[in-house]
Every structure is written in structure tokens, then in C-alpha cells.
Design a protein around this motif. Sequence first.
Motif, PDB file in Angstrom:
ATOM      1  N   TYR A  42       0.837  -1.210   0.000  1.00 55.95           N
ATOM      2  CA  TYR A  42       0.000   0.000   0.000  1.00 55.95           C
ATOM      3  C   TYR A  42       0.874   1.263   0.000  1.00 55.95           C
ATOM      4  O   TYR A  42       0.638   2.202  -0.752  1.00 55.95           O
ATOM      5  CB  TYR A  42      -0.914  -0.032   1.236  1.00 55.95           C
ATOM      6  N   TYR A  43       1.909   1.239   0.831  1.00 58.27           N
ATOM      7  CA  TYR A  43       2.775   2.434   0.921  1.00 58.27           C
ATOM      8  C   TYR A  43       3.732   2.521  -0.270  1.00 58.27           C
ATOM      9  O   TYR A  43       4.081   3.610  -0.705  1.00 58.27           O
ATOM     10  CB  TYR A  43       3.553   2.411   2.249  1.00 58.27           C
ATOM     11  N   GLN A  44       4.126   1.361  -0.796  1.00 57.21           N
ATOM     12  CA  GLN A  44       4.990   1.374  -1.983  1.00 57.21           C
ATOM     13  C   GLN A  44       4.259   1.991  -3.170  1.00 57.21           C
ATOM     14  O   GLN A  44       4.848   2.677  -3.996  1.00 57.21           O
ATOM     15  CB  GLN A  44       5.380  -0.069  -2.354  1.00 57.21           C
ATOM     16  N   SER A  45       2.958   1.717  -3.243  1.00 54.35           N
ATOM     17  CA  SER A  45       2.173   2.190  -4.391  1.00 54.35           C
ATOM     18  C   SER A  45       1.658   3.612  -4.187  1.00 54.35           C
ATOM     19  O   SER A  45       0.865   4.093  -4.983  1.00 54.35           O
ATOM     20  CB  SER A  45       0.996   1.243  -4.624  1.00 54.35           C
ATOM     21  N   GLY A  46       2.076   4.215  -3.097  1.00 49.78           N
ATOM     22  CA  GLY A  46       1.611   5.580  -2.826  1.00 49.78           C
ATOM     23  C   GLY A  46       0.120   5.621  -2.527  1.00 49.78           C
ATOM     24  O   GLY A  46      -0.563   6.590  -2.868  1.00 49.78           O
ATOM     25  N   GLY A  47      -0.389   4.551  -1.926  1.00 52.31           N
ATOM     26  CA  GLY A  47      -1.800   4.530  -1.527  1.00 52.31           C
ATOM     27  C   GLY A  47      -2.746   4.109  -2.648  1.00 52.31           C
ATOM     28  O   GLY A  47      -3.956   4.296  -2.531  1.00 52.31           O
ATOM     29  N   GLN A  48      -2.192   3.525  -3.721  1.00 52.95           N
ATOM     30  CA  GLN A  48      -3.047   3.131  -4.855  1.00 52.95           C
ATOM     31  C   GLN A  48      -3.710   1.768  -4.642  1.00 52.95           C
ATOM     32  O   GLN A  48      -4.701   1.454  -5.291  1.00 52.95           O
ATOM     33  CB  GLN A  48      -2.205   3.065  -6.141  1.00 52.95           C
ATOM     34  N   GLN A 328       4.557   6.317   5.382  1.00 51.73           N
ATOM     35  CA  GLN A 328       4.588   6.971   4.058  1.00 51.73           C
ATOM     36  C   GLN A 328       6.011   7.426   3.733  1.00 51.73           C
ATOM     37  O   GLN A 328       6.455   7.358   2.589  1.00 51.73           O
ATOM     38  CB  GLN A 328       3.675   8.198   4.080  1.00 51.73           C
ATOM     39  N   ARG A 329       6.718   7.864   4.762  1.00 51.67           N
ATOM     40  CA  ARG A 329       8.084   8.361   4.575  1.00 51.67           C
ATOM     41  C   ARG A 329       9.093   7.212   4.524  1.00 51.67           C
ATOM     42  O   ARG A 329      10.003   7.209   3.702  1.00 51.67           O
ATOM     43  CB  ARG A 329       8.411   9.291   5.771  1.00 51.67           C
ATOM     44  N   PRO A 332       9.173   3.785   1.210  1.00 52.23           N
ATOM     45  CA  PRO A 332       9.865   3.930  -0.072  1.00 52.23           C
ATOM     46  C   PRO A 332      11.402   3.915   0.059  1.00 52.23           C
ATOM     47  O   PRO A 332      12.100   3.627  -0.909  1.00 52.23           O
ATOM     48  CB  PRO A 332       9.395   5.310  -0.577  1.00 52.23           C
TER      49      PRO A 332
END
Length: 339
Positions: A42-48, A328-329, A332
Motif C-alpha cells: 500500500y505504501y509502496q504504491s503511494g496509496g493506490q 509513508q516516509r 519507499p
Amino acid sequence: MNPFIAQLFSRQRIPGWRQLIQWGFVAWSLFLGIQFGLFVRYYQSGGQTLYYPRPPGVEAFLPIGALVSLKTWLLTGHFDTIHPAALVLFLTFLGLALLSKKSFCSWICPVGALEEGLWKGGHKLFGRNFKIWNSLDILLRVIKYLLLLFFLKLILFDMPTQALRGFLAAPYWAVADIRMLYFFTGMSLLSLTVIAVLALLSVFFQNFWCRYLCPYGALLGVLSFFSPLKVRRREEHCIACGGCSMACPSRIDVQQKGSVCSVECTGCLTCVGTCPEPQALAMRLPLWRRPLPSWGFALIVLGLFCGGVAAGMLTGHWETSLSHLDYQRLVPIAERLGM
Ligand code: SF4
Ligand code: SF4
């Protein structure tokens, strides 16, 4: 008693019960791993992608960090908030060893279950498992204690309080669980080769990794020496058939023991399930003639595990203090964060 229930609780059913619990933990670990993978994605995809909550249970795979947390907690009173479940689970497993032998290894640990599956498969394939010569066996068993000493020296003796605090505050510790996930999902050729060799050795030799190389098992083994619950043999009922010694996957000569004090005993109860004399061999407390029924031992192991986890949850030492913004920080850049 109903014959079905009687059969379920018979001595011959002991390994069956244990395997059910053991493979239940394998399935649970897999479930946690997948859920954690989806959380990270989820966080790798930027919430996508779809959001899944982070399962704190994955921290069971961070025992070295948990040892740092334990020392910090004992010296400073600070209970790590980044991966609190790691310490809760570590303490739970230490408690299990102190009270119920190395039951973690044969009832809970997914690696132990997979290894057992491999050597049982090897037994079916070759009609037997192979045994390493006694003198080499003793030498090889030293390896896990050397590895344990290395970690104990590094963390308990060489790390001053400031270094402990620095470790627990570092971004590396915050993403240790994510890096562990990456280890499994993106294995290097070298890691794959090492795991394949260990798996192959486990097909031929019973519990190769646990017996010779696992420092966690070595630590639990040392503590398990003090466990009041031990497999105990009552000589007056024993017919000296040797079945228990033959069956023991830890190569303990049970038939020659009054109480099995060995640090290699995992409380798997295979010997008890093999014994033809109902009164001869059982898990017992000292000075307590009544045997603990095997389902009773299973309940103790599960009860201690659930009790440890529940204590962690109820005292607020389970969920990480890292926030949505932190992940989120961090996610990635997790791969680039070194010690
Ligand atoms: S002594 Fe019995 S309980 Fe202990 S490891 Fe051997 S078979 Fe399992
Ligand atoms: S299996 Fe039971 S009866 Fe046979 S040697 Fe072991 S304790 Fe004695």
C-alpha cells in the motif's frame, strides 16, 4: 467416554495434536506475512492499492532486536514503542522455555514445523533418516552455542546504554520488519542456495538447522533446563523396550533417564506417544506422580502463548507507535536504510 473422543485423546494421538497446532502456526505465520506484504505494498504504491492493517505478530521474526529491547528495558525501564510486540513475543517464548521445555521449537516455530516435514518426507523416501557420528554431532552442536554467545556478547556486554537507545531510535530499527519481508520476497541467489542446502540436509538428518545452527533454540534450550515440567520415566512401569529412545528426534536416550533434563528436549512428546506402557512415561512436575495428560501440555503451551500476547495487548505493548505518515516516509526508502 465416547469412543471418538477417547481416540482423540489417546496417547497415540499426541503427535497428531502437536502437528495440528504446529501447522496451525505455520498457516498463521503465512497469513501474517501476506497481510504485512499487502500493508507494505500500500505504501509502496503511494496509496493506490487496498489498505491492510499492519499485523504486529510479524515482529516475532525480530529476535535480535528484541534482545536489544530487553536489555534497554531492564537497564532504563523504557519499553520499546517501535516494535513492542517483538519484545512481548520474545519474553513469551523465554517464559515458555522456562516452564515447558523447548516447546516453542516443536509446537510453535514455523521453521521447526517445516524442518520436521522435510525429515519425515526424507524418512518416507529413503525408509530412514541418517545420523551424524556421535563425535561430529557433539562438535556440530557447539555451533549454535557459539552463535548465541556471539549475539549475547555483542548485545549484552558490548553495547552501552547510549548505543542501545541509538539502535532503537534509528530508522533502521523502524524498518527492520520491512527489510525482513524484503529478505523473503527478494532473496539473493546466495540466500536461496544456503536455504536450499539447509533444506536438503534436513531431508537426510532430523532437525539439522535446529540441532546444529539455531542460536534462538540454543537460548531456549539453556532456559529449558530449569523447566519444572519434564518428560519423566517411572522405572517400575518401564519394560525397557527402548521405543522412546528410538523415537526421540533429539537423539535423547530416554530409556536411560529418570527425568529428561537435556537442553535438546523440545517437549514434542513423541517418546510419550510411542511408549506402550501407559504409566511409564509422561510429562510430569517434580514430586508429582500423576502424569500431565498430553492435551494438558498442549493447553499449557497454547495458554502461555496466548497469555503472553494478551498481556502485551492489555498493557499497551503491542501496536507500533509509528504513524501512517511515518510509513509513508519510511517504506519507499526502507531498502536504503542501513545500520
Ligand atoms: S525426550 Fe521425548 S519430548 Fe523430549 S525431544 Fe525426545 S521425544 Fe521429544
Ligand atoms: S518406551 Fe516406555 S516402556 Fe519402552 S523403554 Fe521407553 S519408557 Fe520404558
